[in-house]
Motif scaffolding. Structure first.
Motif, PDB file in Angstrom:
ATOM      1  N   SER A 209       0.858  -1.188   0.000  1.00 17.16           N
ATOM      2  CA  SER A 209       0.000   0.000   0.000  1.00 17.16           C
ATOM      3  C   SER A 209       0.898   1.243   0.000  1.00 17.16           C
ATOM      4  CB  SER A 209      -0.893   0.005   1.236  1.00 17.16           C
ATOM      5  OG  SER A 209      -0.114   0.265   2.385  1.00 17.16           O
ATOM      6  N   VAL A 210       0.307   2.358  -0.441  1.00 21.23           N
ATOM      7  CA  VAL A 210       1.059   3.621  -0.445  1.00 21.23           C
ATOM      8  C   VAL A 210       1.450   3.985   0.995  1.00 21.23           C
ATOM      9  CG1 VAL A 210       0.930   6.091  -0.975  1.00 21.23           C
ATOM     10  CG2 VAL A 210      -0.079   4.435  -2.551  1.00 21.23           C
ATOM     11  N   ALA A 211       0.543   3.732   1.932  1.00 22.53           N
ATOM     12  CA  ALA A 211       0.837   4.057   3.346  1.00 22.53           C
ATOM     13  C   ALA A 211       2.055   3.273   3.839  1.00 22.53           C
ATOM     14  CB  ALA A 211      -0.382   3.759   4.206  1.00 22.53           C
ATOM     15  N   GLU A 212       2.160   1.992   3.424  1.00 28.70           N
ATOM     16  CA  GLU A 212       3.324   1.175   3.854  1.00 28.70           C
ATOM     17  C   GLU A 212       4.624   1.740   3.255  1.00 28.70           C
ATOM     18  OE1 GLU A 212       2.227  -3.470   4.254  1.00 28.70           O
ATOM     19  OE2 GLU A 212       1.561  -2.550   2.382  1.00 28.70           O
ATOM     20  N   VAL A 213       4.554   2.111   1.982  1.00 28.14           N
ATOM     21  CA  VAL A 213       5.755   2.646   1.311  1.00 28.14           C
ATOM     22  C   VAL A 213       6.176   3.955   1.973  1.00 28.14           C
ATOM     23  CG1 VAL A 213       6.520   3.738  -0.844  1.00 28.14           C
ATOM     24  CG2 VAL A 213       5.426   1.497  -0.894  1.00 28.14           C
ATOM     25  N   ARG A 214       5.205   4.798   2.237  1.00 28.99           N
ATOM     26  CA  ARG A 214       5.527   6.086   2.887  1.00 28.99           C
ATOM     27  C   ARG A 214       6.100   5.867   4.281  1.00 28.99           C
ATOM     28  NH1 ARG A 214       3.052  11.947   2.630  1.00 28.99           N
ATOM     29  NH2 ARG A 214       3.837  12.738   4.593  1.00 28.99           N
ATOM     30  N   ALA A 215       5.501   4.951   5.019  1.00 23.38           N
ATOM     31  CA  ALA A 215       5.988   4.701   6.381  1.00 23.38           C
ATOM     32  C   ALA A 215       7.445   4.218   6.345  1.00 23.38           C
ATOM     33  CB  ALA A 215       5.091   3.682   7.079  1.00 23.38           C
ATOM     34  N   ALA A 216       7.769   3.370   5.356  1.00 25.05           N
ATOM     35  CA  ALA A 216       9.151   2.882   5.239  1.00 25.05           C
ATOM     36  C   ALA A 216      10.096   4.033   4.909  1.00 25.05           C
ATOM     37  CB  ALA A 216       9.227   1.796   4.169  1.00 25.05           C
ATOM     38  N   SER A 217       9.660   4.926   4.022  1.00 23.68           N
ATOM     39  CA  SER A 217      10.488   6.095   3.681  1.00 23.68           C
ATOM     40  C   SER A 217      10.697   6.964   4.914  1.00 23.68           C
ATOM     41  CB  SER A 217       9.801   6.963   2.627  1.00 23.68           C
ATOM     42  OG  SER A 217       9.926   6.405   1.374  1.00 23.68           O
ATOM     43  N   GLU A 218       9.637   7.158   5.664  1.00 21.60           N
ATOM     44  CA  GLU A 218       9.747   8.026   6.842  1.00 21.60           C
ATOM     45  C   GLU A 218      10.681   7.429   7.890  1.00 21.60           C
ATOM     46  OE1 GLU A 218       5.616  10.604   6.669  1.00 21.60           O
ATOM     47  OE2 GLU A 218       5.583   8.693   7.731  1.00 21.60           O
ATOM     48  N   ARG A 219      10.696   6.090   7.967  1.00 21.97           N
ATOM     49  CA  ARG A 219      11.610   5.449   8.938  1.00 21.97           C
ATOM     50  C   ARG A 219      13.074   5.712   8.585  1.00 21.97           C
ATOM     51  NH1 ARG A 219       7.671   1.392   9.007  1.00 21.97           N
ATOM     52  NH2 ARG A 219       8.724   0.132   7.426  1.00 21.97           N
ATOM     53  N   ALA A 220      13.347   5.952   7.267  1.00 22.53           N
ATOM     54  CA  ALA A 220      14.735   6.206   6.844  1.00 22.53           C
ATOM     55  C   ALA A 220      15.148   7.657   7.049  1.00 22.53           C
ATOM     56  CB  ALA A 220      14.892   5.826   5.372  1.00 22.53           C
ATOM     57  N   ILE A 221      14.220   8.471   7.512  1.00 19.89           N
ATOM     58  CA  ILE A 221      14.517   9.897   7.738  1.00 19.89           C
ATOM     59  C   ILE A 221      14.614  10.127   9.249  1.00 19.89           C
ATOM     60  CG2 ILE A 221      13.673  12.269   7.414  1.00 19.89           C
ATOM     61  CD1 ILE A 221      12.004  11.179   5.022  1.00 19.89           C
ATOM     62  N   PRO A 222      15.786  10.525   9.748  1.00 14.74           N
ATOM     63  CA  PRO A 222      15.915  10.706  11.198  1.00 14.74           C
ATOM     64  C   PRO A 222      14.852  11.622  11.788  1.00 14.74           C
ATOM     65  CG  PRO A 222      18.070  10.678  10.205  1.00 14.74           C
ATOM     66  CD  PRO A 222      17.089  10.654   9.058  1.00 14.74           C
ATOM     67  N   ALA A 223      14.402  12.631  11.048  1.00  9.98           N
ATOM     68  CA  ALA A 223      13.350  13.515  11.577  1.00  9.98           C
ATOM     69  C   ALA A 223      12.015  12.787  11.685  1.00  9.98           C
ATOM     70  CB  ALA A 223      13.192  14.746  10.693  1.00  9.98           C
ATOM     71  N   GLY A 224      11.896  11.621  11.051  1.00  8.55           N
ATOM     72  CA  GLY A 224      10.713  10.789  11.209  1.00  8.55           C
ATOM     73  C   GLY A 224       9.512  11.204  10.377  1.00  8.55           C
ATOM     74  N   ARG A 225       9.736  12.103   9.424  1.00  9.49           N
ATOM     75  CA  ARG A 225       8.611  12.564   8.597  1.00  9.49           C
ATOM     76  C   ARG A 225       9.143  13.166   7.309  1.00  9.49           C
ATOM     77  NH1 ARG A 225       8.688  18.130   8.504  1.00  9.49           N
ATOM     78  NH2 ARG A 225       9.785  19.122  10.219  1.00  9.49           N
ATOM     79  N   TYR A 226       8.230  13.303   6.309  1.00 13.50           N
ATOM     80  CA  TYR A 226       8.583  14.066   5.119  1.00 13.50           C
ATOM     81  C   TYR A 226       8.650  15.544   5.505  1.00 13.50           C
ATOM     82  CZ  TYR A 226       7.524  10.021   2.099  1.00 13.50           C
ATOM     83  OH  TYR A 226       7.519   8.807   1.478  1.00 13.50           O
ATOM     84  N   GLY A 227       9.482  16.295   4.804  1.00 14.60           N
ATOM     85  CA  GLY A 227       9.540  17.739   5.048  1.00 14.60           C
ATOM     86  C   GLY A 227       8.403  18.447   4.332  1.00 14.60           C
ATOM     87  N   THR A 228       8.234  19.716   4.641  1.00  9.93           N
ATOM     88  CA  THR A 228       7.228  20.506   3.920  1.00  9.93           C
ATOM     89  C   THR A 228       7.946  21.328   2.846  1.00  9.93           C
ATOM     90  OG1 THR A 228       7.446  22.468   5.314  1.00  9.93           O
ATOM     91  CG2 THR A 228       5.914  20.748   6.061  1.00  9.93           C
ATOM     92  N   PRO A 229       7.247  21.677   1.760  1.00 11.10           N
ATOM     93  CA  PRO A 229       7.868  22.531   0.737  1.00 11.10           C
ATOM     94  C   PRO A 229       8.396  23.840   1.321  1.00 11.10           C
ATOM     95  CG  PRO A 229       5.861  21.550  -0.132  1.00 11.10           C
ATOM     96  CD  PRO A 229       5.925  21.171   1.321  1.00 11.10           C
ATOM     97  N   ASP A 230       7.681  24.378   2.309  1.00 14.42           N
ATOM     98  CA  ASP A 230       8.127  25.662   2.871  1.00 14.42           C
ATOM     99  C   ASP A 230       9.442  25.538   3.629  1.00 14.42           C
ATOM    100  OD1 ASP A 230       7.609  28.518   3.349  1.00 14.42           O
ATOM    101  OD2 ASP A 230       7.580  27.872   5.447  1.00 14.42           O
ATOM    102  N   GLU A 231       9.755  24.327   4.140  1.00 11.14           N
ATOM    103  CA  GLU A 231      11.038  24.175   4.848  1.00 11.14           C
ATOM    104  C   GLU A 231      12.214  24.329   3.879  1.00 11.14           C
ATOM    105  OE1 GLU A 231       9.509  21.553   8.676  1.00 11.14           O
ATOM    106  OE2 GLU A 231       9.928  20.516   6.808  1.00 11.14           O
TER     107      GLU A 231
END
Ligand code: NAP
Length: 263
Positions: A209-231
């Motif tokens: 599922s897309v949610a599973e893929v996103r969760a795996a990506s987020e686990r690889a980011i120490p901040a634990g989330r995708y960034g925002t465009p404004d950042e």
């Protein structure tokens, strides 16, 4: 903090959505007048209208496809005709198609190289002489983490953006004495339509599922989330300011700690 950008003229690519739009908004908030370009259509016009209303700045739009060899000169000419001399160029457009490294072909290489290397190089080449003559300019290119750590499904992006990075690094020392800085920003995974499309394609490929893929990506980011465009946009506006006049030839990750390499 006042970044001293009021009245500067900025040309922003890929400005109808995502990272380009967020950057346009940040620069508008600093009082820049804007030339926004993308392939055009309703989204670009709507973005321009919303920014005019929100920030009371002049905003013009230019339609051009970065895959078309005629686009860079057209965009540079139209931007300066409508806004006057361009002080800031944010190099950005859509990403290329995804392709495994062993399954590329020459047509896709040509299109991707035009999109990601030749068009931004020609745009910069057209705008640099005026910036140098006036003694002030900012070139900021939106790159990808693939220039530091190749992304498996994005062969064209990894290679073509690396060529652009090499060119930008070559010109940076040639123009800094004339008051022009040249830098890149390196997004990790920032929440935009492009990233949602890539996640969806990966989910289909892996049967997840897309949610599973996103969760795996987020686990690889120490901040634990995708960034925002404004950042990313906030950092670009800083790079465009006088405060960043001594910073050139750099490629700075905005990635929540995702890339793990020493400088
Ligand atoms: N978001 C991330 O985390 C991330 C990470 C690494 C790299 N990047 C790269 O950063 C760039 C911007 O990404 P994004 O996430 O903001 O994407 P996005 O949300 O899909 O926005 C892309 C923008 O580029 C324009 N565009 C698309 N194809 C174009 C073309 N051929 N010529 C001119 N303009 C074009 C689009 O407008 P029109 O449809 O109106 O043309 C839109 O304004 C892309 O190159 C992407 O690969 C993003």
């Amino acid at each position: 903090m006042d970044l001293g950008l009021k009245g500067r003229a900025a040309l922003v690519g890929g400005a109808s959505a995502g990272l380009g739009r967020a950057t346009a908004e940040r620069l508008a908030a600093e009082g820049c007048k804007l030339a926004l370009w993308s392939r055009g259509g309703d989204a670009l016009e709507q973005t321009a209208e919303e920014i005019r209303k929100l920030y009371s700045v002049v905003v013009v739009t230019i339609a051009g496809d970065a895959r078309d060899p005629a686009t860079a000169s057209k965009v540079a000419w139209q931007a300066e005709r409508s806004l006057g001399p361009i002080d800031i160029a944010v190099l950005n457009a859509g990403g290329p198609i995804a392709a495994e490294a062993t399954k590329t072909n020459s047509d896709e290489w040509r299109t991707s190289f035009q999109l990601l290397a030749i068009t931004p190089i020609e745009l910069t080449t057209a705008l640099l002489p005026g910036m140098r003559k006036r003694g002030w300019g900012r070139i900021v290119s939106i790159m990808s983490s693939g220039i530091r750590q190749p992304i498996p499904e994005l062969s064209y992006s990894n290679a073509c953006r690396s060529a652009l990075a090499a060119w930008l690094k070559t010109i940076a020392p040639e123009v800094i004495a004339d008051g022009v800085t040249v830098n890149g920003v390196v997004p990790g995974r920032l929440d935009t339509a492009r990233v949602a499309t890539l996640d969806k394609a990966k989910a289909e490929r892996l049967g997840k599922s897309v949610a599973e893929v996103r969760a795996a990506s987020e686990r690889a980011i120490p901040a634990g989330r995708y960034g925002t465009p404004d950042e990313l946009a906030a950092y670009i506006s800083w790079l465009c300011s006088d405060l960043a006049c001594y910073q050139t030839g750099t490629f700075v990750p905005i990635d929540g700690g995702m890339l793990r390499f020493l400088p």
